[in-house]
Design a protein around this motif. Structure first.
Motif, PDB file in Angstrom:
ATOM      1  N   SER A   1      50.995  45.317  47.127  1.00 25.57           N
ATOM      2  CA  SER A   1      52.384  44.876  47.156  1.00 25.57           C
ATOM      3  C   SER A   1      53.265  45.948  47.793  1.00 25.57           C
ATOM      4  CB  SER A   1      52.872  44.578  45.734  1.00 25.57           C
ATOM      5  OG  SER A   1      53.015  45.788  45.006  1.00 25.57           O
TER       6      SER A   1
ATOM      7  N   TYR B   1      55.507  39.833  47.978  1.00 20.83           N
ATOM      8  CA  TYR B   1      55.069  38.878  46.962  1.00 20.83           C
ATOM      9  C   TYR B   1      55.233  37.445  47.480  1.00 20.83           C
ATOM     10  CZ  TYR B   1      54.949  42.439  43.223  1.00 20.83           C
ATOM     11  OH  TYR B   1      54.650  43.524  42.436  1.00 20.83           O
ATOM     12  N   ASP B   2      54.369  36.569  46.975  1.00 21.20           N
ATOM     13  CA  ASP B   2      54.451  35.126  47.214  1.00 21.20           C
ATOM     14  C   ASP B   2      54.398  34.779  48.706  1.00 21.20           C
ATOM     15  OD1 ASP B   2      54.590  32.490  46.373  1.00 21.20           O
ATOM     16  OD2 ASP B   2      56.784  32.430  46.425  1.00 21.20           O
ATOM     17  N   THR B   3      53.576  35.530  49.452  1.00 20.68           N
ATOM     18  CA  THR B   3      53.436  35.292  50.890  1.00 20.68           C
ATOM     19  C   THR B   3      51.954  35.344  51.252  1.00 20.68           C
ATOM     20  OG1 THR B   3      55.578  36.347  51.325  1.00 20.68           O
ATOM     21  CG2 THR B   3      54.085  36.102  53.195  1.00 20.68           C
ATOM     22  N   TRP B   4      51.461  34.294  51.907  1.00 19.57           N
ATOM     23  CA  TRP B   4      50.042  34.260  52.273  1.00 19.57           C
ATOM     24  C   TRP B   4      49.766  35.190  53.452  1.00 19.57           C
ATOM     25  CZ3 TRP B   4      46.403  32.514  49.238  1.00 19.57           C
ATOM     26  CH2 TRP B   4      46.697  31.505  48.318  1.00 19.57           C
TER      27      TRP B   4
ATOM     28  N   ARG C   1      47.201  36.034  48.563  1.00 21.85           N
ATOM     29  CA  ARG C   1      48.610  36.058  48.186  1.00 21.85           C
ATOM     30  C   ARG C   1      48.746  36.861  46.896  1.00 21.85           C
ATOM     31  NH1 ARG C   1      51.832  30.447  47.440  1.00 21.85           N
ATOM     32  NH2 ARG C   1      50.338  30.199  45.722  1.00 21.85           N
TER      33      ARG C   1
ATOM     34  N   GLN D   1      51.112  37.965  43.578  1.00 20.76           N
ATOM     35  CA  GLN D   1      52.211  37.509  42.738  1.00 20.76           C
ATOM     36  C   GLN D   1      52.514  38.561  41.683  1.00 20.76           C
ATOM     37  OE1 GLN D   1      53.799  35.011  43.653  1.00 20.76           O
ATOM     38  NE2 GLN D   1      52.562  33.214  44.177  1.00 20.76           N
TER      39      GLN D   1
ATOM     40  N   GLU E   1      45.711  35.911  44.359  1.00 23.42           N
ATOM     41  CA  GLU E   1      45.219  34.569  44.651  1.00 23.42           C
ATOM     42  C   GLU E   1      44.474  34.609  45.983  1.00 23.42           C
ATOM     43  OE1 GLU E   1      48.238  31.321  43.043  1.00 23.42           O
ATOM     44  OE2 GLU E   1      49.264  32.776  44.329  1.00 23.42           O
TER      45      GLU E   1
ATOM     46  N   PRO F   1      49.851  31.294  38.000  1.00 17.69           N
ATOM     47  CA  PRO F   1      49.603  30.494  39.204  1.00 17.69           C
ATOM     48  C   PRO F   1      49.562  29.015  38.872  1.00 17.69           C
ATOM     49  CG  PRO F   1      47.571  31.508  38.454  1.00 17.69           C
ATOM     50  CD  PRO F   1      48.664  32.059  37.583  1.00 17.69           C
TER      51      PRO F   1
END
Length: 483
Positions: free
Chosen positions: A89, A131-134, A148, A150, A162, A195
């Motif tokens: 991150s 965060y929250d980005t593929w 991804r 989180q 994920e 998730p």
């Protein structure tokens, strides 16, 4: 549909050394964490540069967070020839070089030139993921892997991972690695959101057999312990890890001091009152909070620079002009000579003070010098606010201290006459119910769960609770508490 194969190189049946290898096919894989073994899990060859597994085909390392039991073997991984990227991150990208610099100094060399080359190599490898980005890690047309991160609510920058894995046979799976999950109501950090779904969940189980009580009133508990300790006219020693726990403690101590100073308004004595009747037994305005850890000081500075990742309550305090991690009574000790002088001064005078020093399990660091000098004095208090691993001096002090026992520090025996307190509610780990919620609040529950990062009793207790949840819903799950 076959799930991806996972090989566990640590934290399989213990709480340290987290390292998990996910195979995308027979030749390509990635690592989730590469942590050091600690406490009773520590190995005699920890200083050996050789890893216990080959690195052929490892395309990337994913770091869930920067605690040493999740990243401490990265220097060994690099020494073995790993050349792939290190994904983490954005906050972890700032914190990780600090951790690895310290690990390199302790395990390899303090030579400035070698250290500089090493840090440059580390920083070139790091890829900071929002965060929250593929992020697409692999895409050959016939197989792919994307990742991804989180927020996990454990420490600043912590993440659960994920992974969407599609193999050449056309099988697609969502694999989630929990890393270390945080507990609700943790200072500074927003609470985690589970998730939506997972086919396979690799779930930590550190506190899979217990609940954290008193999280809502732990601030009041901490204040009560401090008042009780200082009433004995001694100092309060708090062993704490440099990242996460230290910043939480500073945040809550600032709140205690802020409220106590607000309450201490001058009062005019009434008839018959003595001049010293009013006021608190603790001289809050003159009570120093001593942060004696250069590493913790660096982390705290970086925490202050990453305020955009703080939760709403913490940012509101900043907007009100308060300084949760840099308040007036905070005294930072950096160099070793000042450290020794403070230890000597507090030992001789027993001046009321709160000392936060590393490390959290008392297996090294500056806290050991305080303990050697002050454990034998009944005026002082040792306050534990975190997990003490089996085989660590912290566990021995916690267990034998209230019985008037002893502890071995650096090969020498020390009697424990200081009082010992253990505060509940301060764990940065999710408890059993939090872990259950992480699963049951998904829209689609995992059909396979593997429990890692926990002692046997904790894993078995959590497995039993999870089975009950699945049976109530009539769902079959391949739950593996022993891999």
């Amino acid at each position: 549909m076959p799930l991806p194969r996972i090989t566990h190189h640590g934290a399989k049946d213990s709480v340290t050394g987290s390292c998990h290898q996910l195979w995308m096919d027979d030749h390509n894989s990635l690592l989730i964490d590469c942590g050091m073994f600690q406490g009773q899990d520590a190995r005699l060859d920890d200083e050996d540069l050789a890893l216990e597994f080959p690195i052929d085909g490892i395309k990337a390392l994913v770091v869930t967070h920067v605690h040493i039991d999740h990243v401490g073997r990265i220097p060994h991984l690099l020494a073995a020839g790993f050349t792939g990227p290190i994904l983490c991150s954005e906050p972890s990208a700032r914190l990780l070089p600090i951790v690895l610099e310290d690990a390199f100094k302790l395990g390899f060399t303090r030579d400035p030139k070698q250290l500089d080359r090493y840090l440059q190599m580390v920083e070139k490898r790091i890829i900071a993921l929002p965060y929250d980005t593929w992020f697409t890690l692999l895409d050959t047309g016939t197989q792919s892997c994307r990742i991804r991160l989180q927020p996990a609510g454990h420490v600043l920058g912590s993440a659960y991972v994920e992974l969407d894995v599609d193999n050449a046979e056309g099988n697609a799976s969502r694999v989630v690695f929990s890393g270390d999950l945080g507990a609700p109501h943790s200072p500074i950090l927003p609470d985690l959101v589970p998730p939506e779904h997972a086919d396979l969940l690799v779930l930590e189980s550190t506190y899979g057999d217990r609940r954290h009580e008193h999280r809502q009133d732990r601030n009041a508990q901490l204040k009560a312990v401090i008042e009780r300790a200082l009433a004995d006219e001694g100092s309060v020693l708090i062993p704490a890890f440099s990242i996460g726990r230290t910043q939480e403690l500073l945040y809550e101590l600032e709140d205690i001091l802020h409220d106590a100073l607000d309450d201490e308004q001058p009062q005019r004595p009434q008839d018959g009152d003595s001049n010293d009747a009013a006021g608190s037994e603790v001289d809050w305005p003159r009570l120093p909070v001593i942060l004696d850890s250069p590493l913790a000081s660096r982390f705290t500075k970086t925490y202050r620079e990453l305020q955009q990742f703080w939760d709403d309550e913490a940012r509101e305090r900043l907007a009100d002009g308060r300084k949760p991690l840099a308040f007036k009574q905070l005294v930072t000790i950096d160099n070793h000579q000042d450290h020794l002088r403070v230890v000597d001064y507090l030992t001789k005078t027993a001046r009321p003070a709160i000392v936060i020093a590393g490390n959290g399990m008392c297996s090294g660091g500056r806290i050991v010098n305080y303990l050697k000098a002050m454990l034998g004095d009944h005026r002082h208090h040792v306050v534990f606010v975190g997990y003490q691993g089996q085989g660590t001096p912290g566990r021995a002090i916690q267990h034998f201290g209230p019985k008037g026992g002893y502890v071995d520090l650096d090969g020498e025996r020390f009697d424990i006459r200081a009082k010992v307190d253990s505060l509940g509610g301060y764990s940065a780990h999710a408890d059993q119910q939090d872990l259950i919620n992480f699963v049951t609040r998904m829209k689609t529950w995992p059909r396979q769960i593997r429990l890692v990062h926990g002692e046997s009793r904790a894993k078995q207790a959590l497995a039993s609770r999870l089975r009950e949840c699945y049976e109530e819903e009539g769902i079959k799950v391949d739950l593996q508490e022993n891999l």
